[in-house]
Design an enzyme around this catalytic site. Structure first.
Site, PDB file in Angstrom:
ATOM      1  N   LYS A 176       0.821  -1.214   0.000  1.00  0.00           N
ATOM      2  CA  LYS A 176       0.000   0.000   0.000  1.00  0.00           C
ATOM      3  C   LYS A 176       0.854   1.263   0.000  1.00  0.00           C
ATOM      4  CE  LYS A 176      -3.842  -2.079  -0.066  1.00  0.00           C
ATOM      5  NZ  LYS A 176      -4.636  -1.977  -1.297  1.00  0.00           N
ATOM      6  N   GLY A 178       1.965   2.608  -2.706  1.00  0.00           N
ATOM      7  CA  GLY A 178       1.763   3.303  -3.977  1.00  0.00           C
ATOM      8  C   GLY A 178       2.725   2.842  -5.059  1.00  0.00           C
ATOM      9  N   THR A 179       3.284   1.661  -4.907  1.00  0.00           N
ATOM     10  CA  THR A 179       4.246   1.165  -5.897  1.00  0.00           C
ATOM     11  C   THR A 179       3.577   0.885  -7.240  1.00  0.00           C
ATOM     12  OG1 THR A 179       3.927  -1.001  -4.889  1.00  0.00           O
ATOM     13  CG2 THR A 179       5.922   0.165  -4.306  1.00  0.00           C
ATOM     14  N   ARG A 180       2.380   0.418  -7.196  1.00  0.00           N
ATOM     15  CA  ARG A 180       1.660   0.118  -8.436  1.00  0.00           C
ATOM     16  C   ARG A 180       1.442   1.410  -9.242  1.00  0.00           C
ATOM     17  NH1 ARG A 180       0.901  -3.373 -12.274  1.00  0.00           N
ATOM     18  NH2 ARG A 180       1.034  -4.978 -10.682  1.00  0.00           N
TER      19      ARG A 180
HETATM   20  N1  LIG Z   1      -0.125   9.426  -5.180  1.00  0.00           N
HETATM   21  C1  LIG Z   1      -0.775   8.749  -4.250  1.00  0.00           C
HETATM   22  N2  LIG Z   1      -1.167   9.343  -3.130  1.00  0.00           N
HETATM   23  C2  LIG Z   1      -1.838   8.665  -2.197  1.00  0.00           C
HETATM   24  N3  LIG Z   1      -2.171   7.356  -2.284  1.00  0.00           N
HETATM   25  C3  LIG Z   1      -1.805   6.735  -3.395  1.00  0.00           C
HETATM   26  C4  LIG Z   1      -1.085   7.379  -4.429  1.00  0.00           C
HETATM   27  N4  LIG Z   1      -0.864   6.477  -5.385  1.00  0.00           N
HETATM   28  C5  LIG Z   1      -1.423   5.322  -4.982  1.00  0.00           C
HETATM   29  N5  LIG Z   1      -1.986   5.484  -3.791  1.00  0.00           N
HETATM   30  C6  LIG Z   1      -2.688   4.479  -3.011  1.00  0.00           C
HETATM   31  O1  LIG Z   1      -1.773   3.436  -2.705  1.00  0.00           O
HETATM   32  C7  LIG Z   1      -2.519   2.240  -2.547  1.00  0.00           C
HETATM   33  C8  LIG Z   1      -1.913   1.165  -3.402  1.00  0.00           C
HETATM   34  O2  LIG Z   1      -0.567   0.967  -3.061  1.00  0.00           O
HETATM   35  P1  LIG Z   1       0.247  -0.236  -3.719  1.00  0.00           P
HETATM   36  O3  LIG Z   1       0.204  -0.113  -5.208  1.00  0.00           O
HETATM   37  O4  LIG Z   1       1.597  -0.280  -3.100  1.00  0.00           O
HETATM   38  O5  LIG Z   1      -0.640  -1.455  -3.307  1.00  0.00           O
HETATM   39  S1  LIG Z   1      -0.201  -2.936  -3.158  1.00  0.00           S
HETATM   40  O6  LIG Z   1       0.285  -3.096  -1.805  1.00  0.00           O
HETATM   41  O7  LIG Z   1       0.801  -3.265  -4.156  1.00  0.00           O
HETATM   42  O8  LIG Z   1      -1.446  -3.677  -3.354  1.00  0.00           O
HETATM   43  C9  LIG Z   1      -3.922   2.522  -2.982  1.00  0.00           C
HETATM   44  O9  LIG Z   1      -4.652   2.742  -1.820  1.00  0.00           O
HETATM   45  P2  LIG Z   1      -6.048   1.999  -1.583  1.00  0.00           P
HETATM   46  O10 LIG Z   1      -6.950   2.516  -2.642  1.00  0.00           O
HETATM   47  O11 LIG Z   1      -6.451   2.436  -0.204  1.00  0.00           O
HETATM   48  O12 LIG Z   1      -5.803   0.545  -1.678  1.00  0.00           O
HETATM   49  C10 LIG Z   1      -3.773   3.793  -3.781  1.00  0.00           C
HETATM   50  O13 LIG Z   1      -4.960   4.525  -3.798  1.00  0.00           O
END
Ligand SMILES: Nc1ncnc2c1ncn2[C@@H]1O[C@H](COP(=O)(O)OS(=O)(=O)O)[C@@H](OP(=O)(O)O)[C@H]1O
Length: 214
Positions: A176, A178-180
């Site tokens: 979570k 934000g790597t994706r």
């Molecule tokens: N720029 C920015 N700012 C704030 N939040 C952000 C941003 N980019 C991605 N996100 C949020 O990051 C969550 C996904 O993180 P990951 O891609 O690392 O998810 S995972 O662990 O691989 O499943 C996911 O949160 P959730 O929607 O709560 O799951 C994204 O909404």
């Protein structure tokens, strides 16, 4: 004789009546069951219904994905050579001129995939073809280093013809984190190629070795 004696006995007659009633009710319930199963087989079952729902969502997801891809393509191709924008790609015929590709590194003229080269007469075959979506991405956005000239045909192909490489960059992050999102943003860049799904090399596939990772 024995039967008539048994039947004439009031106790036996009672038992016989009960037996007949039970037999009748059993046969009736069997018949009802049979009718119900016949009808049920022609009705949509819960399994069928759920698969339809799943199918609906899958197709919706597919539509969204293709819409997203189209938007990205539109962005990418905006400002490129006239006639090669995504909007006009469907009805535009691509000429061989657009199929040529000058390798910036070597100065060599290379050809896009799908482009025929007459090797005997050493000239291009000027054929017209409908560009596919993949073709446009391929022809317009891949940098020369992602294109490999294949031996006899002179065609280009994406990395794959024995060009397995280790990654030049890795995105490491907590869940979570934000790597994706970062990956998706980077993927938009034409010079960047990224794996589709997370490879989980270090935590799950490390024992498979670097050959697996390439
Ligand atoms: N720029 C920015 N700012 C704030 N939040 C952000 C941003 N980019 C991605 N996100 C949020 O990051 C969550 C996904 O993180 P990951 O891609 O690392 O998810 S995972 O662990 O691989 O499943 C996911 O949160 P959730 O929607 O709560 O799951 C994204 O909404």
């Amino acid at each position: 004789m024995a039967f008539s004696r048994v039947y004439s006995d009031p106790l036996s007659r009672g038992i016989f009546k009960k037996f007949m009633v039970m037999l009748c009710s059993l046969l009736t319930s069997l018949y009802l069951l049979h009718c119900l199963t016949d009808r049920c087989s022609s009705m949509p079952t819960p399994v069928k219904a759920s698969s339809q729902v799943v199918g609906f969502f899958a197709s919706e997801l597919q539509d969204l994905r293709s819409l997203r891809r189209k938007r990205l393509l539109q962005k990418w191709t905006a400002g490129s050579k006239p006639g090669l924008s995504y909007e006009s790609a469907d009805d535009a015929k691509r000429t061989s001129e657009y199929s040529r590709f000058d390798d910036a590194d070597t100065g060599q003229v290379l050809y896009e995939p799908g482009h025929q080269v007459d090797s005997e007469n050493n000239r291009e075959l000027s054929h017209y073809m409908q560009p596919s979506l993949g073709d446009i991405v391929y022809s317009k956005r891949l940098a020369p280093r992602f294109l490999v000239k294949t031996g006899s045909t002179g065609k280009l192909s994406p990395l794959g013809d024995g060009t397995k490489k280790l990654p030049q960059a890795m995105i490491i992050g907590v869940k979570k984190g934000g790597t994706r999102a970062l990956l998706e943003f980077l993927r938009v860049h034409p010079d960047i190629r990224a794996v589709g799904a997370e490879p989980h090399f270090f935590d799950r596939n490390y024992e498979n070795g670097l050959e697996w990772y390439r």
